[in-house]
Design an enzyme around this catalytic site. Sequence first.
Site, PDB file in Angstrom:
ATOM      1  CB  SER A  18     -60.247  21.459  75.907  1.00  8.21           C
ATOM      2  OG  SER A  18     -60.512  21.983  74.393  1.00  8.21           O
ATOM      3  CB  THR A 192     -74.274  25.808  88.849  1.00  5.26           C
ATOM      4  OG1 THR A 192     -75.457  25.228  89.245  1.00  5.26           O
ATOM      5  CG2 THR A 192     -73.897  27.598  89.885  1.00  5.26           C
ATOM      6  CE  LYS A 193     -78.449  20.655  86.931  1.00  4.96           C
ATOM      7  NZ  LYS A 193     -78.157  20.002  88.227  1.00  4.96           N
ATOM      8  CB  THR A 195     -69.636  23.219  87.867  1.00  6.85           C
ATOM      9  OG1 THR A 195     -69.114  24.460  87.514  1.00  6.85           O
ATOM     10  CG2 THR A 195     -68.837  23.633  88.843  1.00  6.85           C
ATOM     11  CB  CYS A 384     -36.818  31.559  63.250  1.00  7.64           C
ATOM     12  SG  CYS A 384     -36.311  29.684  62.484  1.00  7.64           S
ATOM     13  CD  GLN A 388     -33.929  30.087  57.109  1.00  9.74           C
ATOM     14  OE1 GLN A 388     -34.892  29.327  56.232  1.00  9.74           O
ATOM     15  NE2 GLN A 388     -33.465  28.750  58.431  1.00  9.74           N
ATOM     16  CG  HIS A 511     -36.950  31.003  67.705  1.00  4.87           C
ATOM     17  ND1 HIS A 511     -38.855  31.560  67.625  1.00  4.87           N
ATOM     18  CD2 HIS A 511     -37.194  29.751  66.917  1.00  4.87           C
ATOM     19  CE1 HIS A 511     -38.779  30.758  65.672  1.00  4.87           C
ATOM     20  NE2 HIS A 511     -37.954  29.770  66.127  1.00  4.87           N
ATOM     21  CD  GLU A 513     -40.365  34.352  68.986  1.00  2.00           C
ATOM     22  OE1 GLU A 513     -40.447  32.503  68.601  1.00  2.00           O
ATOM     23  OE2 GLU A 513     -39.350  35.052  68.828  1.00  2.00           O
TER      24      GLU A 513
END
Length: 540
Positions: A18, A192-193, A195, A384, A388, A511, A513
């Site tokens: 990931s 490359t393995k 992949t 935010c 406060q 927010h 951003e």
Amino acid sequence: MPPGKRNKFIFVTGGVVSSLGKGLTSASMGALLENRGLSLAMVKLDPYINVDPGTMSPYQHGEVYVTDDGAETDLDLGHYERFTSLNTSKGSNYTAGRIYNAVIQKERRGEYLGATVQVIPHVTDEIKAAILRAAEGADVCIVEVGGTVGDIESLPFLEAIRQLKADLGRENVAYVHLTLVPNIHTAGELKTKPTQHSVKELLSIGIQADIIICRAEQAVPPDIKKKIALFCNVPVDCVISARDVDTIYALPLELAKEGLDDKLAELLNIWSRAPRLERWEQIVEKTRNPKSEVVIGVVGKYVHLPDTYKSLTEALHHGGLANDARVVLRYLDSEVIEKEGPSKLLADVDGILVPGGFGVRGTEGKIAAVRYAREKKVPFFGICLGLQMAVIEFARSVVGWSDANSSEFDESVAHRVIDLMDEQRNVVDKGGTMRLGAMPCVLKQGSVAREAYGGAAEVSERHRHRYEVSNRWREEIGARGLAFSGTSPDGKLVEMIEVPDHPWFVGCQFHPELRSRPWRPHPLFKAFIAASLKSRRLLR
């Protein structure tokens, strides 16, 4: 696109590990295709069972990105908006939980006419329907499938996109697979393995990748591309190198050099103008060669996971672009500031920003940072929860209420200057029940906030919070010098605050951003960086 042509679909999957950058790759593809004059839709499919990421810890998921229509979504939607002209919506992000929830509700209403409800066809049909709805009116719909090929959770999504090629016709669908080509330093070569195995895993599900994008530390050389093409059953010009770049805004340029958008146009039989990349070239040039530098201290409690502040980081960078300056970010743990005090950690920053967050942990460190900024006249920006914290600090240090706090942290104190509004008091379900999405803010004449917005009397910004500045104490706090420079149109909700006798001390409940773009920096970030640059020049 020629009249009468159907929507085109690009499905983006990832393999091996990931965090390869599917979101940035999808966003960059969107930028290239939009620059060719094509209209876009973009969708993120997330395999987790949560209905949305709104109740997930930032350590689990990173930033929760909020859309104009109040959807709490995956952070990749922020990439989509920063790289294209899109305004995403609740139809741009579907989780497995949301899909299954829709299927179960239909079953309870009897809409399946007594059928046994199964993953195929009922879940996959729901996924396909969501994709097709999102694509309405767009020339090209880019669909990113979260997770990694081989994950059990993502199988229904992969099956759905497999079916769509048969449903829509092969000339209307392209599969782009992003994979890792690691550099084994001890061997001195790219491998490359991983992949090969990833593409094989995808093929076992019934999907043949049309284009393989290879993430690597360096440019993938021709001989490695040929090897991948041979073993993965794609033409060599469909093996695209995506090397590490020094700025994410260089990625569209890198992929264009590799011919990615040309190959997609060819595969999908798209007729369009040549891409216009001048905008990206200018952004990259300004990023790489700024005229000055400014150091911003970001005081938070999730500083060990930068993805928590993804949009914030980029908005600060955009503010730097607007001022021709490199923004050097110093992430400072508010719990450390609690223990060691702010003086040492904040001594060499040019501006201090306290971002949003939830829960009591680290709040006293944030309040200490606010006080340091106010008393030392360091430019301050509170977003935010940051607003406060500024109200609490002012109430304690200037008004003299030593017990001032938020009812989120301590309900026993007398001066709950931050509190729940009445409509929030009986909320039981935590997901999707905050003040969410785009809402108007009226700006006070002569305020720093109104000046930053170019004199606009009213603006619209995206919100994600549950607690508000308490109206019970507003008059007394305001009488001691804290200006409430932005409110809801009816005046009942505080949207912005500022300290008038300060170089630049501004807080906002929303927010900003989430609205910043590299070619259109948000006005508040532009003004904050400008003030911090001025402070740097005066101090040095």
